[in-house]
Design an enzyme around this catalytic site. Structure first.
Site, PDB file in Angstrom:
ATOM      1  N   ASN A 310       3.752 -17.210  70.642  1.00  0.00           N
ATOM      2  CA  ASN A 310       4.233 -18.741  69.609  1.00  0.00           C
ATOM      3  C   ASN A 310       5.003 -18.282  68.842  1.00  0.00           C
ATOM      4  O   ASN A 310       5.031 -19.636  67.743  1.00  0.00           O
ATOM      5  CB  ASN A 310       2.861 -19.466  69.444  1.00  0.00           C
ATOM      6  N   HIS A 312       4.661 -17.031  65.587  1.00  0.00           N
ATOM      7  CA  HIS A 312       4.749 -17.022  64.823  1.00  0.00           C
ATOM      8  C   HIS A 312       3.939 -16.024  64.281  1.00  0.00           C
ATOM      9  O   HIS A 312       3.228 -15.509  65.176  1.00  0.00           O
ATOM     10  CB  HIS A 312       3.829 -18.448  63.866  1.00  0.00           C
ATOM     11  N   CYS A 347       3.637 -18.553  59.208  1.00  0.00           N
ATOM     12  CA  CYS A 347       4.518 -17.847  58.540  1.00  0.00           C
ATOM     13  C   CYS A 347       5.461 -17.391  59.624  1.00  0.00           C
ATOM     14  O   CYS A 347       4.785 -16.423  60.315  1.00  0.00           O
ATOM     15  CB  CYS A 347       4.223 -16.248  57.981  1.00  0.00           C
TER      16      CYS A 347
END
EC number: 3.1.2.-
Length: 413
Positions: A310, A312, A347
């Protein structure tokens, strides 16, 4: 040439019938001598069992070789039967080779002491308990243990994540996305974890086989709770308990989303009506800053391998970053026994992070917790935006940890 020589030893080369007959004929007044091939292997025709005709054994007369004028017998005529190789010699050679190989193998004396350490008969797990619980076994590998010769906390967290994904796949809920149902894929929705709570009673060691059981339940109106129970597959001893809360996020807008009714219809049949495996840690997680943090580690950046499908950072990676700022004396003398994490934001791969930690003595009066430490953690971006808040609890590894405990207290003073 070698192949020809070997072949000729078993299949002798015969001369043509014309040349053989011509040598047996009289040439003028000179009588020819019988020609005998030195490399041939002959089989006596009269060594065979007598044939039966209508159930009666028929007597046969042995075939005699032709006699020349001197009365000497010539060899019987060459046939397909008496030109076959002596197979007994070949079988004897093969038997000798096998016996030698078996003897050599026995001399090696290679005997695995623990077959469970080298055999991995584990698949993706199975659905149990009326289709509501997913169970999967894992063997602790040599590269999954740390300096203490036990499985690392990252290894345990990876097992939890793996069983969650395999649970969706075994239940038929895995769409084209990673851990997303078909309806979630249509709406560009993904699951993200907002809270994780783990208690480790004992860490497995190399070669141990652990059984991970997991199930899901509802968490409020727009959340899902997933619980895990990790045990020793042989003894049944409970090793780890964990619970988590998940919500949905739009993959394109990166905003949280309510659970659509279509998705709810997919996942609700698998919800288990049960209490969390751990009581909720109601103690508030403290926000650290530069003035309250005792240990700070700066310049942490994600690697390409830290990203999931995904795009991240994988939530397990955050744990490693949090421990980057944990004081070394604690890591040497204590082991992580519990953690609580709150994920505030995701993040990306271009982020630069800071890890902040402060240490406090255990505030419980229970004598069992003497020598324990609590740590408050914060993982933030360089601009101060919070990524993860956390709290960890550490227990002594052994009785000789008092010297390191004094060292920790002295440094804090």
């Amino acid at each position: 040439m070698v192949a020809t020589a070997v072949t000729s030893a078993f299949f002798p080369v015969t001369s043509s019938p014309d040349s053989s007959d011509s040598k047996n004929k009289k040439l003028g007044s000179i009588k020819s001598k019988p020609s005998v091939s030195s490399g041939s292997l002959q089989v006596k025709a009269n060594a065979q069992a007598p044939p039966k005709i209508n159930g009666t054994v028929a007597s046969t007369t042995p075939v005699e070789g032709s006699k020349n004028d001197d009365g000497a017998s010539s060899p019987p005529p060459r046939t397909f039967i008496n030109q076959l190789p002596d197979w007994s010699m070949l079988l004897a050679a093969i038997t000798t080779i096998f016996l030698a190989a078996e003897k050599q193998w026995m001399m090696l004396d290679w005997k695995p002491r623990r077959p469970d350490m080298v055999i991995d008969p584990f698949g993706i797990g199975k659905i149990v308990q009326d289709g509501l619980v997913f169970s999967q076994n894992f063997s602790i590998r040599s590269y999954e243990i740390g300096a203490d010769q036990t499985a690392s906390i990252e290894t345990l967290m990876n097992h939890l994540q793996e069983t969650a994904i395999n649970h969706c796949r075994s239940a038929g809920l895995l769409g084209e996305g990673f851990g997303a149902t078909p309806e979630m894929c249509k709406k560009n929705l993904i699951w993200v974890v907002t809270r994780m709570q783990v208690v480790v009673d004992r860490y497995p060691t190399w070669g141990d086989v652990v059984q991970v059981d997991t199930w899901v339940s509802a968490s409020g109106k727009n959340g899902m709770r997933r619980d895990w129970l990790v045990s020793n597959s042989e003894t049944g001893e409970i090793l780890t308990r964990a619970t988590s809360v998940w919500v949905m996020m739009n993959k394109l807008t990166r905003r949280l989303s309510k659970i659509p009714e279509e998705v709810r219809g997919e996942i609700e049949p698998f919800f288990m009506n049960s209490d969390p495996v751990l009581a909720e840690d109601s103690q508030k997680l403290v926000k650290l800053d530069d003035s309250t943090a005792e240990h700070v580690c700066k310049g942490l950046t994600p690697k390409w391998s830290d990203l999931d499908v995904n795009q991240h950072v994988n939530n397990v990676k955050y744990i490693g970053w949090i421990l980057e700022s944990a004081p070394l004396p604690i890591l040497e003398s204590h082991e992580l026994s519990a953690l609580t994490l709150e994920y505030r934001r995701e993040c990306g791969r271009d982020s630069v992070l800071q890890s902040l930690t402060t240490v406090s003595d255990s505030n419980t009066e229970n004598a069992v917790n003497v020598g324990e430490f609590n740590c408050q953690h914060l993982l933030r971006l360089d601009d101060g935006a919070e990524i993860v808040r956390g709290r960890t609890r550490w227990r002594p590894k052994h009785a000789k940890s008092s010297a390191n405990m004094d060292q920790i207290t002295a440094k804090r003073a």
